[in-house]
Design a protein around this motif. Structure first.
Motif, mmCIF file in Angstrom:
data_model
loop_
_atom_site.group_PDB
_atom_site.id
_atom_site.type_symbol
_atom_site.label_atom_id
_atom_site.label_comp_id
_atom_site.label_asym_id
_atom_site.label_seq_id
_atom_site.Cartn_x
_atom_site.Cartn_y
_atom_site.Cartn_z
ATOM 1 N N UNK A 57 -23.058 7.530 -9.715
ATOM 2 C CA UNK A 57 -24.475 7.919 -9.665
ATOM 3 C C UNK A 57 -24.623 9.437 -9.789
ATOM 4 N N UNK A 58 -23.736 10.156 -9.098
ATOM 5 C CA UNK A 58 -23.805 11.623 -9.144
ATOM 6 C C UNK A 58 -23.538 12.122 -10.568
ATOM 7 N N UNK A 59 -22.578 11.503 -11.248
ATOM 8 C CA UNK A 59 -22.287 11.913 -12.625
ATOM 9 C C UNK A 59 -23.489 11.663 -13.534
ATOM 10 N N UNK A 60 -24.152 10.547 -13.354
ATOM 11 C CA UNK A 60 -25.325 10.234 -14.170
ATOM 12 C C UNK A 60 -26.455 11.244 -13.884
ATOM 13 N N UNK A 61 -26.604 11.624 -12.631
ATOM 14 C CA UNK A 61 -27.620 12.622 -12.292
ATOM 15 C C UNK A 61 -27.338 13.935 -13.006
ATOM 16 N N UNK A 62 -26.088 14.341 -13.037
ATOM 17 C CA UNK A 62 -25.708 15.575 -13.735
ATOM 18 C C UNK A 62 -26.031 15.452 -15.225
ATOM 19 N N UNK A 63 -25.726 14.288 -15.798
ATOM 20 C CA UNK A 63 -26.060 14.022 -17.206
ATOM 21 C C UNK A 63 -27.551 14.204 -17.478
ATOM 22 N N UNK A 64 -28.371 13.792 -16.505
ATOM 23 C CA UNK A 64 -29.832 13.890 -16.654
ATOM 24 C C UNK A 64 -30.328 15.300 -16.334
ATOM 25 N N UNK A 65 -29.387 16.224 -16.080
ATOM 26 C CA UNK A 65 -29.769 17.601 -15.815
ATOM 27 C C UNK A 65 -30.170 17.855 -14.370
ATOM 28 N N UNK A 124 -27.199 0.900 -12.123
ATOM 29 C CA UNK A 124 -27.612 0.573 -10.758
ATOM 30 C C UNK A 124 -27.154 -0.826 -10.366
ATOM 31 N N UNK A 125 -27.307 -1.779 -11.287
ATOM 32 C CA UNK A 125 -26.852 -3.143 -10.955
ATOM 33 C C UNK A 125 -25.345 -3.149 -10.687
ATOM 34 N N UNK A 126 -24.603 -2.338 -11.450
ATOM 35 C CA UNK A 126 -23.153 -2.304 -11.232
ATOM 36 C C UNK A 126 -22.775 -1.687 -9.885
ATOM 37 N N UNK A 127 -23.408 -0.576 -9.533
ATOM 38 C CA UNK A 127 -23.004 0.047 -8.259
ATOM 39 C C UNK A 127 -23.491 -0.771 -7.069
ATOM 40 N N UNK A 128 -24.478 -1.644 -7.291
ATOM 41 C CA UNK A 128 -24.943 -2.482 -6.186
ATOM 42 C C UNK A 128 -24.100 -3.743 -6.032
ATOM 43 N N UNK A 129 -23.215 -3.986 -7.003
ATOM 44 C CA UNK A 129 -22.380 -5.181 -6.905
ATOM 45 C C UNK A 129 -21.581 -5.112 -5.608
#
Lengths: 216, 216
Positions: A57-65, A124-129
């Motif tokens: 999730x943190x990596x995706x946030x960085x991707x989104x700036x 999100x669905x994956x990290x909630x697995x």
């Protein structure tokens, strides 16, 4: 994505990233209550899986700036409040919380993720697995109740308290974040849609309590 | 492997498996002392890596026909004793302990691993590899001392206390396990050999204290 959508996505990723960090914390703390070394290692392993999710999730946030720490900050109070208000006093309370509490939260986040565009919906669905703690918790709690049936009443009360706290804290989260509130309203369509969402989450919760052998 | 060797290997894998479990615990606890969310996530990530190591050791124990929980049990007292005797009161003490204490322990285990046949020698060297906390701890501690030089004296004392506790607890571990003691004696050759082993470990410790900017 529109600007409003991006902000809602960032909010949702942020609250989830912090939720995973607190899940790590809590599972690590509960591990210390384990009656056996095997149980302790099992919970520590689940805690480690949550950190793996946090990192994605943190990596995706960085991707989104976005800056993960800054995005998580608005949610620390509500989530810390939930955990402080529902601190398990026993190994079994910890397991019920891991199964019932996390299950409830995951259902809620999954419903919201359904309103998002890709790739964030899948992420999100994956990290909630489930990281394996569901089966583990069910097995341990059922075995404990089989050995000592009087435990069931107390643990059922505990399960109800978890729901109450979870509802009040999620309302606090939504009230604080306009974009999230708008996303939910737009996604569900109207108040009837929100009602159905709550019904689905409640039904899944009831099912989980029954799986544990507890009266919902 | 001879029977004695197998027992020594199982002992060594067992003490290490438990050491990784306590390392997880401790890093998870220290994460809560972090002054920032980024620091907290960094420590949680290191804790998660230790559990990965624990799992590899536990799997190897199962391969050797041993039961991980049973093999770890004889070592819980000494290792818990070490951690109870050296509980960090601050974020910086936690980092110094992670760097200096774990470095010392890793050097000691690495020396013993050198006496073992493959594949256990390589397995142990791999799980002892740094999980990134060394660089992180060095950076944070040096920055803190640069900002407030008076910290150096207190942290140096803390580093010395860690060594004292580590020595007394490792003596307790060896005294309890005949096979481990025999393995070390056979591996080093004689008392001179043991003296050289201690010299190497001490030199590496001194070097780590200097890297942190602390008087050894």
């Amino acid at each position: 994505m529109t600007t409003v959508e991006t902000r809602a996505v960032v909010d949702l990723l942020g609250v989830l990233a912090y939720a995973e960090l607190t899940a790590f914390d809590r599972l690590a703390e509960d591990a210390r209550l384990a009656p056996t070394l095997d149980g302790r290692a099992a919970l520590a392993r689940m805690a480690a899986a949550e950190i793996g999710h946090h990192d994605r999730l943190a990596r995706r946030l960085v991707e989104l700036g976005a800056e993960p720490a800054a995005v998580m900050a608005p949610f620390t109070r509500a989530l810390d409040g939930f955990h402080e208000g529902t601190r398990p006093r026993t190994w079994l309370e910890g397991l019920v919380k891991a199964y019932v509490g996390d299950g409830l939260a995951a259902d809620f986040y999954r419903e919201i993720a359904g309103f998002l565009p890709e790739p964030d919906r899948s992420l999100i669905l994956e990290v909630l697995a489930d990281t394996g703690h569901a089966d583990f918790a069910v097995r341990e709690v059922r075995a404990a109740i089989a050995a000592q049936p009087t435990l069931a009443g107390r643990l059922a009360l505990w399960g109800r308290r978890l729901v109450g706290e979870a509802i009040s804290q999620s309302q606090a989260v939504i009230a604080e974040r306009d974009e999230l509130a708008r996303l939910i309203l737009a996604g569900t369509g109207d108040l009837t849609g929100i009602g159905r969402l709550v019904d689905r989450i409640t039904a899944a919760h009831t099912e989980r309590m029954r799986t544990l052998g507890l009266n919902p």
